[in-house]
Enzyme design. Structure first.
Site, mmCIF file in Angstrom:
data_model
loop_
_atom_site.group_PDB
_atom_site.id
_atom_site.type_symbol
_atom_site.label_atom_id
_atom_site.label_comp_id
_atom_site.label_asym_id
_atom_site.label_seq_id
_atom_site.Cartn_x
_atom_site.Cartn_y
_atom_site.Cartn_z
ATOM 1 N N ARG A 13 0.742 -1.246 -0.072
ATOM 2 C CA ARG A 13 0.044 0.137 -0.034
ATOM 3 C C ARG A 13 0.867 1.274 0.000
ATOM 4 N NH1 ARG A 13 -1.488 -3.238 3.978
ATOM 5 N NH2 ARG A 13 -3.661 -4.279 4.069
ATOM 6 N N HIS B 174 11.191 9.288 13.213
ATOM 7 C CA HIS B 174 10.044 8.316 12.925
ATOM 8 C C HIS B 174 8.652 8.783 13.074
ATOM 9 C CE1 HIS B 174 9.068 3.732 13.187
ATOM 10 N NE2 HIS B 174 8.379 4.266 12.316
ATOM 11 N N ILE B 175 8.173 9.894 11.947
ATOM 12 C CA ILE B 175 7.118 10.333 11.974
ATOM 13 C C ILE B 175 6.195 10.262 10.865
ATOM 14 C CG2 ILE B 175 7.516 12.427 13.684
ATOM 15 C CD1 ILE B 175 8.251 14.167 11.035
ATOM 16 N N GLY B 176 6.555 9.056 10.211
ATOM 17 C CA GLY B 176 5.589 8.758 8.978
ATOM 18 C C GLY B 176 4.202 8.988 8.974
ATOM 19 N N GLU C 224 16.680 2.572 17.057
ATOM 20 C CA GLU C 224 16.034 3.535 17.488
ATOM 21 C C GLU C 224 15.442 3.575 18.942
ATOM 22 O OE1 GLU C 224 13.111 3.998 13.562
ATOM 23 O OE2 GLU C 224 12.273 4.427 15.450
ATOM 24 N N SER D 165 9.598 -6.188 -5.758
ATOM 25 C CA SER D 165 8.504 -6.776 -5.101
ATOM 26 C C SER D 165 8.463 -8.255 -5.060
ATOM 27 C CB SER D 165 7.123 -6.317 -5.010
ATOM 28 O OG SER D 165 6.355 -6.872 -4.518
ATOM 29 N N ALA E 81 10.659 2.778 6.317
ATOM 30 C CA ALA E 81 10.322 1.634 6.569
ATOM 31 C C ALA E 81 10.829 1.008 7.954
ATOM 32 C CB ALA E 81 10.292 0.513 5.561
ATOM 33 N N ARG E 82 11.843 0.489 8.119
ATOM 34 C CA ARG E 82 12.431 0.069 9.370
ATOM 35 C C ARG E 82 13.980 0.124 8.832
ATOM 36 N NH1 ARG E 82 8.303 0.747 10.914
ATOM 37 N NH2 ARG E 82 6.766 -0.499 12.118
HETATM 38 C C1 DGY Z 1 4.133 1.863 11.447
HETATM 39 O O1 DGY Z 1 2.848 2.076 11.363
HETATM 40 O O2 DGY Z 1 4.506 0.547 11.404
HETATM 41 C C2 DGY Z 1 5.028 3.113 11.482
HETATM 42 O O3 DGY Z 1 6.343 2.735 11.495
HETATM 43 C C3 DGY Z 1 4.576 3.949 12.650
HETATM 44 O O4 DGY Z 1 3.474 4.534 12.642
#
Ligand code: DGY
Length: 317
Positions: A155, A283-285, A265, A175, A235-236
């Site tokens: 998504r 980390h404010i996505g 983190e 992907s 992402a991570r």
């Molecule tokens: C998630 O949802 O996985 C984000 O990294 C934090 O909102």
């Protein structure tokens, strides 16, 4: 019934739970719980709403004999031992969809901030070093006609690709599965990881953290990046070998990198602070009023569904 929430959430989660006659306990300190604290508060809970910063391992799961549902207030759920929860017949749920646009927006914000060197410009102005317009001042890159590589066509990856398409980019993607809808909407071309890395001007990571994606962008892969490349991670942190990436940024082996997530983190490698060619976010996505409110609602609704014997709305196991 009792639900333990590991942090103070925006939105109506508490009200929704209370309306359904569920007792709610909220950990009101703005930090991760210690294991002891978690066990103390959650030991008699029927459900938990957890935050990304809470590690829910087998020991924690064993300490909650009544627990039937763990709702992670995030789309990623690598902080939870999902397989063990399943073994204990605990449903784990997450918050997909509601944070897609917010996270894609932050990915594009990082792309633009890197490409146009926004933080460097801000620093010049704030430090009163702006001496007037200059033909070579902070030259960056346009996005038009650039190859924009998306890692992970779920998504958020797809929503980011749509945004990049609007900026005139050619979309490449890596992907496990073919995303025909994405291909139709953007003309995206699926390709192997190495081919994508070699050919992309911008790379944006949208993969979940799993055993397979941990350190996927290792030294061998990172070394294939173009010297003009921009790498974005919302992402991570663990998906990328951060040490190698920092070294490459130091040596200007790539143009720049935008980080919303980090390997350890919230402890950030101090070498990053010394670099001008990085943009660093905390980390404010998903940090918009809309997303965080809907994430809270969805978490509460999932918990209510499971505790009233119904199917979870967004289960992951
Ligand atoms: C998630 O949802 O996985 C984000 O990294 C934090 O909102």
């Amino acid at each position: 019934m009792k639900v333990f929430i590991t942090g103070d959430l925006p939105g109506n989660a508490v009200d929704l739970l209370l309306k359904n006659k569920i007792e709610v306990v909220v950990f009101d300190k703005d930090r991760a719980l210690t294991k002891e604290e978690f066990v103390k508060y959650a030991k008699d809970a029927d459900g938990v709403i957890s935050l990304l910063r809470d590690k829910i391992d087998s020991e924690i799961i064993d300490s909650m004999p009544n627990c039937k549902v763990i709702a992670n207030y995030a789309v990623g759920f690598n902080n939870i031992d999902v397989a063990y929860a399943k073994k204990k017949k605990i449903v784990v749920v997450n918050t997909p969809d509601v944070l897609t646009d917010s996270t894609a927006d932050i990915a594009m914000s990082l792309v633009l901030a890197c490409a146009r060197r926004i933080p460097e410009g801000e620093k010049i102005v704030r430090n009163k070093k702006f001496k007037g317009w200059g033909p070579k001042l902070l030259l960056g890159y346009e996005l038009r006609n650039k190859n924009f590589g998306i890692l992970g066509a779920g998504r958020i990856g797809a929503a980011t690709a749509l945004r990049a398409k609007a900026f005139g980019c050619n979309i490449l993607y890596y992907s496990n599965h073919q995303n025909l809808k994405l291909e139709k909407a953007t003309g995206a071309i699926k390709m192997p990881l190495k081919t994508l890395i070699k050919n992309s001007d911008v790379i944006s990571i949208h993969l979940p953290l799993t055993a397979k994606t941990n350190n996927l962008l290792n030294e061998g892969i990172l070394k294939l990046l173009k010297p003009s490349a921009i790498l974005i991670n919302t992402a991570r942190g663990e998906v990328v070998d951060e040490k190698v990436l920092i070294q490459m940024l130091k040596e200007k082996k790539i143009f720049s990198a935008g980080f919303d997530v980090y390997q350890n983190e919230p402890n950030i490698n101090p070498e990053l602070f010394k670099l001008d060619n990085v943009v660093l976010l905390p980390h404010i996505g998903s940090a918009t009023v809309e997303a965080r409110t809907e994430m809270a609602d969805l978490s509460a609704k999932n918990v209510i569904a499971v505790l009233s014997g119904k199917k979870a709305i967004t289960p992951v196991n």
